[in-house]
Motif scaffolding. Structure first.
Motif: not given
Length: 446
Positions: A377-378, A422-427
């Protein structure tokens, strides 16, 4: 056929278990995630239970496709068999040839194969469909297959899929050892009324439909009521309704057309009152066809070609209705799903289950439902509305749109927003790096 009339590339409501048409309701996503998790963590025995027509075989094909290239699999349908026949079916589907009849020799050859696959880094997974039909003797043979193991892992994983009678069979004292070995048991429930519209829209979209809503809101409501949320019955009603709608040259399917279509299938007909005999189904179907014919003539008027088309469609529907009345059933041969891009999923969360497999299954049997799949869970940036998710390992040719459409049933701005959280580093969501993990939501808001 109605394909040209409604501008469809293919049949949207077919009877074969095509994984492309699998609609991922919340229950289907939970079941798929549970089975993924069980295979990933090597839990040994898994089970999937569903009423007839719920799409469990299609779900298994979807699971099989997602592991294609990473596991050596066998898919068994022949459940009316002896123990020796089951082993031979298994070995044949795994690509092993043996001319011997000695079951001890067959076990030895299978054990050698499993060790070779384990050394090569491949998992071996066996899917057994309609497992409720297996005799107690054969179920005991299936249990003994789990004895193939190394000191640190199981050499063989088995997924038992079947109707609710499977749980009843496993509750017998004679099968206690097998019941205790089932680590994860999940169950598919009928679609709620709110999901039926999404199910119909999903299948039409896959078949290439691009127009306005093909079924009116009243028609969808009636389909949900008469099908009771069972996908196979939804398909049958929609197929008949589209056939009838095409014959009547209707651009949108109304509730009246759905009512006639389901009546011809004897779906949703009220039970007769005590002491009052039910009219023969043939008479009911004939009355519906007569009404359709009269309505069609009013719509078509003097169009001779239209009348001929209508008469042809009505004759075909009459023959189909007669087949239903006489109990004629055609069972299609199982179709292997076509190869798609391989996708490996990692377990949602590597958390050990503190409950023993036996206690877990007992709880499932008592409650009549499957435990929730382990997941992560995020929290969102605002600390509210937690997002339940699990991770994938990106494979060549994967795109975010394909993954979301396949696993979540949709890809839009809401889904993309959750994925970014969910994927903060997904540019760049249009570019996925092969071999990297990406987290996807377990469910999405409509």
């Amino acid at each position: 056929m109605f394909l040209d009339f409604y501008k469809l590339r293919e049949q949207p409501f077919g009877v074969t278990p095509d994984p492309r048409y699998l609609y991922f309701s919340p229950g289907h996503r939970e079941a798929l995630a549970s089975l993924f998790y069980g295979i990933e963590t090597g839990r040994g025995f898994l089970s999937l239970v569903a009423e007839p027509g719920m799409g469990k075989t299609t779900l298994l094909f979807q699971l099989l496709q997602r592991w294609r290239g990473y596991v050596h699999s066998a898919f068994l349908f022949q459940t009316q068999c002896t123990s020796r026949e089951l082993i031979r079916y298994l070995m044949n589907d795994l690509g092993l040839r043996s001319d011997g009849e000695d079951i001890v020799k067959l076990h030895s050859e299978l054990n050698d194969f499993l060790f070779q696959e384990t050394k090569a880094g491949r998992r071996v997974v066996v899917f057994i469909d309609e497992a409720q039909n297996l005799s107690d003797e054969v179920l005991e043979t299936v249990r003994l297959l789990s004895d193939f193991e190394a000191p640190d892992k199981k050499l063989l994983q088995i997924i038992l899929a079947g109707q609710p009678g499977l749980l009843e069979r496993l509750s017998r004292p004679a099968l206690a050892q097998l019941r205790q070995r089932i680590a994860i048991s999940t169950r598919l429930e009928p679609l709620p009324d709110s999901e039926v519209a999404h199910y119909i829209h999903h299948r039409l979209q896959i078949a290439g439909y691009q127009g306005l809503e093909l079924f009116s809101a009243e028609a969808v409501e009636l389909i949900a009521k008469r099908s009771q949320g069972i996908p196979r019955l939804i398909n049958n009603i929609c197929f008949n309704a589209l056939s009838l709608g095409c014959a009547m040259r209707m651009s949108q399917i109304s509730a009246e057309v759905v009512r006639e279509a389901s009546d011809e299938l004897s779906i949703g007909l009220p039970s007769p009152k005590p002491g009052v005999p039910r009219q023969p189904a043939v008479r009911t179907a004939t009355a519906g066809l007569r009404s359709s014919l009269e309505s069609g003539y009013k719509r078509i008027g003097s169009n001779l070609f239209g009348r001929r088309l209508l008469l042809t469609a009505v004759v075909l529907l009459a023959l189909g209705g007669l087949g239903v009345v006489l109990g004629t059933r055609t069972r299609s041969a199982p179709i292997r799903p076509a190869a798609v891009s391989d996708l490996k999923i990692t377990n949602p969360a590597r958390v050990e289950d503190p409950v023993s497999p036996g206690e877990r299954l007992s709880a499932v049997s008592a409650a009549g439902q499957a435990p929730a799949a382990p997941m992560e869970t995020t929290q969102t940036n605002a600390g509210k509305n937690p997002i339940q998710s699990f991770s994938y390992v990106v494979q060549p040719k994967d795109t975010l749109r394909d993954l979301c459409t396949s696993m979540l049933g949709r890809y839009d701005s809401n889904v993309l927003s959750q994925i970014r959280q969910l994927n903060p580093t997904l540019k760049n969501p249009d570019v996925l790096e092969v071999g990297k993990e990406i987290r996807l939501p377990m469910s999405t808001t409509k």
